[in-house]
Motif scaffolding. Structure first.
Motif, short mmCIF file in Angstrom:
data_model
loop_
_atom_site.label_atom_id
_atom_site.label_comp_id
_atom_site.label_asym_id
_atom_site.label_seq_id
_atom_site.Cartn_x
_atom_site.Cartn_y
_atom_site.Cartn_z
N PHE A 226 -2.32 -1.58 3.94
CA PHE A 226 -3.59 -2.21 4.24
C PHE A 226 -4.72 -1.50 3.52
O PHE A 226 -4.90 -0.29 3.64
CB PHE A 226 -3.86 -2.19 5.75
CG PHE A 226 -5.13 -2.89 6.12
CD1 PHE A 226 -5.19 -4.27 6.18
CD2 PHE A 226 -6.28 -2.17 6.40
CE1 PHE A 226 -6.37 -4.93 6.51
CE2 PHE A 226 -7.47 -2.82 6.73
CZ PHE A 226 -7.51 -4.19 6.79
N ASN A 227 -5.46 -2.29 2.73
CA ASN A 227 -6.66 -1.79 2.06
C ASN A 227 -7.69 -2.91 2.11
O ASN A 227 -7.97 -3.56 1.10
CB ASN A 227 -6.36 -1.37 0.63
CG ASN A 227 -7.57 -0.77 -0.07
OD1 ASN A 227 -8.55 -0.41 0.58
ND2 ASN A 227 -7.51 -0.69 -1.40
N ASP A 228 -8.20 -3.15 3.34
CA ASP A 228 -9.08 -4.29 3.63
C ASP A 228 -8.37 -5.62 3.49
O ASP A 228 -8.98 -6.68 3.60
CB ASP A 228 -10.34 -4.27 2.76
CG ASP A 228 -11.24 -3.08 3.09
OD1 ASP A 228 -11.21 -2.64 4.26
OD2 ASP A 228 -11.92 -2.59 2.19
N ALA A 229 -7.08 -5.61 3.20
CA ALA A 229 -6.23 -6.79 3.17
C ALA A 229 -4.79 -6.33 3.32
O ALA A 229 -4.44 -5.20 2.99
CB ALA A 229 -6.42 -7.57 1.87
N PHE A 230 -3.93 -7.22 3.82
CA PHE A 230 -2.53 -6.88 4.06
C PHE A 230 -1.69 -7.22 2.85
O PHE A 230 -1.85 -8.28 2.24
CB PHE A 230 -2.00 -7.64 5.28
CG PHE A 230 -2.70 -7.32 6.56
CD1 PHE A 230 -2.45 -6.13 7.23
CD2 PHE A 230 -3.62 -8.19 7.11
CE1 PHE A 230 -3.09 -5.82 8.41
CE2 PHE A 230 -4.26 -7.90 8.31
CZ PHE A 230 -4.00 -6.72 8.96
N ALA A 231 -0.75 -6.32 2.51
CA ALA A 231 0.16 -6.56 1.39
C ALA A 231 1.54 -6.03 1.75
O ALA A 231 1.70 -4.83 2.02
CB ALA A 231 -0.35 -5.86 0.13
N VAL A 232 2.54 -6.91 1.79
CA VAL A 232 3.91 -6.52 2.10
C VAL A 232 4.49 -5.78 0.90
O VAL A 232 4.47 -6.28 -0.22
CB VAL A 232 4.78 -7.74 2.43
CG1 VAL A 232 6.22 -7.31 2.67
CG2 VAL A 232 4.23 -8.46 3.66
N ILE A 233 5.00 -4.55 1.16
CA ILE A 233 5.57 -3.77 0.05
C ILE A 233 7.09 -3.67 0.15
O ILE A 233 7.75 -3.31 -0.83
CB ILE A 233 4.96 -2.36 0.00
CG1 ILE A 233 5.17 -1.64 1.33
CG2 ILE A 233 3.49 -2.43 -0.34
CD1 ILE A 233 4.68 -0.19 1.30
N ALA A 234 7.66 -3.98 1.32
CA ALA A 234 9.12 -3.96 1.46
C ALA A 234 9.50 -4.73 2.71
O ALA A 234 8.74 -4.81 3.67
CB ALA A 234 9.64 -2.52 1.56
N THR A 235 10.70 -5.32 2.68
CA THR A 235 11.25 -6.04 3.83
C THR A 235 12.67 -5.56 4.08
O THR A 235 13.48 -5.50 3.14
CB THR A 235 11.25 -7.56 3.60
OG1 THR A 235 9.90 -8.01 3.41
CG2 THR A 235 11.84 -8.28 4.80
#
Length: 280
Positions: A226-235
């Protein structure tokens, strides 16, 4: 409730012992439904049915002292001027979370009904935000509600601090997709991330590096930055082969945990059959 007491000795508290009876009503139910303590081990919050009790001490060399209690929000309003809380089916205190300094407290009420105008929505939920004043008492800041306010979504089932922000999960319902949302400490929405309709959020955890893990009923765990928005880096998904195969489990990710740096992830699977049926 087992609690770290005076001089780091473990103590057992019950709702009818001196820590409760001398200060609050004997009708207290589900004492210990949720617990949270700050990083200095000097502020303790214990949730129960529709009540939250908190205790303080100057250092760990002193016993805990009851300070005050918080009760269901019924007349206080959130930032939304047309929004009002009702006490119907309330679960205020089911979730409590302190920030590491003990200054801010979040209280989740995922089973609460909300009233907007003349429309009542059951089990929509809310999160109450409190801040400790100069006298050591928590005072109400705001109530955070779901922007969708869908019946059954249980907003506030999972509540965490994300450094100086608030992370809230909505579990989702038959008609609304589950999501996580980040808010400022005053309840302003920063960002939101939704998941597939028909899934349910099982657990959420955070690290001090703004890394988040979210487990879903689809047997997967998403690692998110999270850096002011969410980003999936692994599942991560339930392994189907090998020594630790969990087969067709429905509880992969039933509980999850991240270390402080966000570099280690633990995934609990209580219904797996590694060595015997449902051994975990």
């Amino acid at each position: 409730v087992w609690i770290d007491g005076e001089n780091n000795n473990w103590e057992v508290w019950q709702y009818d012992d001196k820590y409760a009876v001398d200060t609050v009503s004997n009708s207290l139910e589900n004492f210990g439904k949720s617990l949270t303590v700050d990083a200095t081990n000097t502020t303790l919050v214990i949730g129960s049915k529709n009540q939250v009790l908190y205790y303080v001490r100057p250092t760990t060399k002193f016993p805990w002292a009851y300070r005050d209690q918080l009760t269901v929000l019924s007349t206080q309003r959130s930032a939304s001027p047309n929004f009002k809380l009702t006490v119907t089916n309330n679960t205020f205190g089911e979730v409590v979370t302190l920030d590491k300094t003990g200054e801010f407290l979040l209280v989740g009420a995922p089973g609460a009904s909300t009233l907007t105008g003349d429309n009542s929505s059951k089990n929509t939920g809310y999160v109450a935000v409190y801040r400790k004043n100069d006298n050591g008492y928590f005072t109400f800041v705001t109530a955070i509600i779901s922007d969708s306010a869908t019946p059954g979504e249980r907003f506030g089932q999972h509540v965490k601090f994300l450094n100086n922000r608030i992370l809230v999960a909505s579990c989702g319902s038959e008609t609304s997709a589950p999501y996580i949302a980040a808010y400022s400490l005053t309840g302003t929405l920063i960002s939101k991330m939704s998941f597939s309709l028909g899934t349910t959020i099982l657990d959420v955890c955070t690290s001090q590096t703004d890394r988040i893990a979210v487990s879903l009923s689809t047997c997967e765990v998403n690692l998110i930055d999270f850096n002011d928005a969410f980003a999936v880096i692994a599942t991560y998904t339930a392994p189907q082969t090998g020594q630790y195969s969990v087969g067709k489990t429905t509880e992969y990710g039933y509980s999850i945990a991240l270390n402080t740096e966000g570099t280690r992830l633990l995934v609990g699977v209580p219904d797996s059959s590694i060595r015997s049926p449902l051994s975990g």
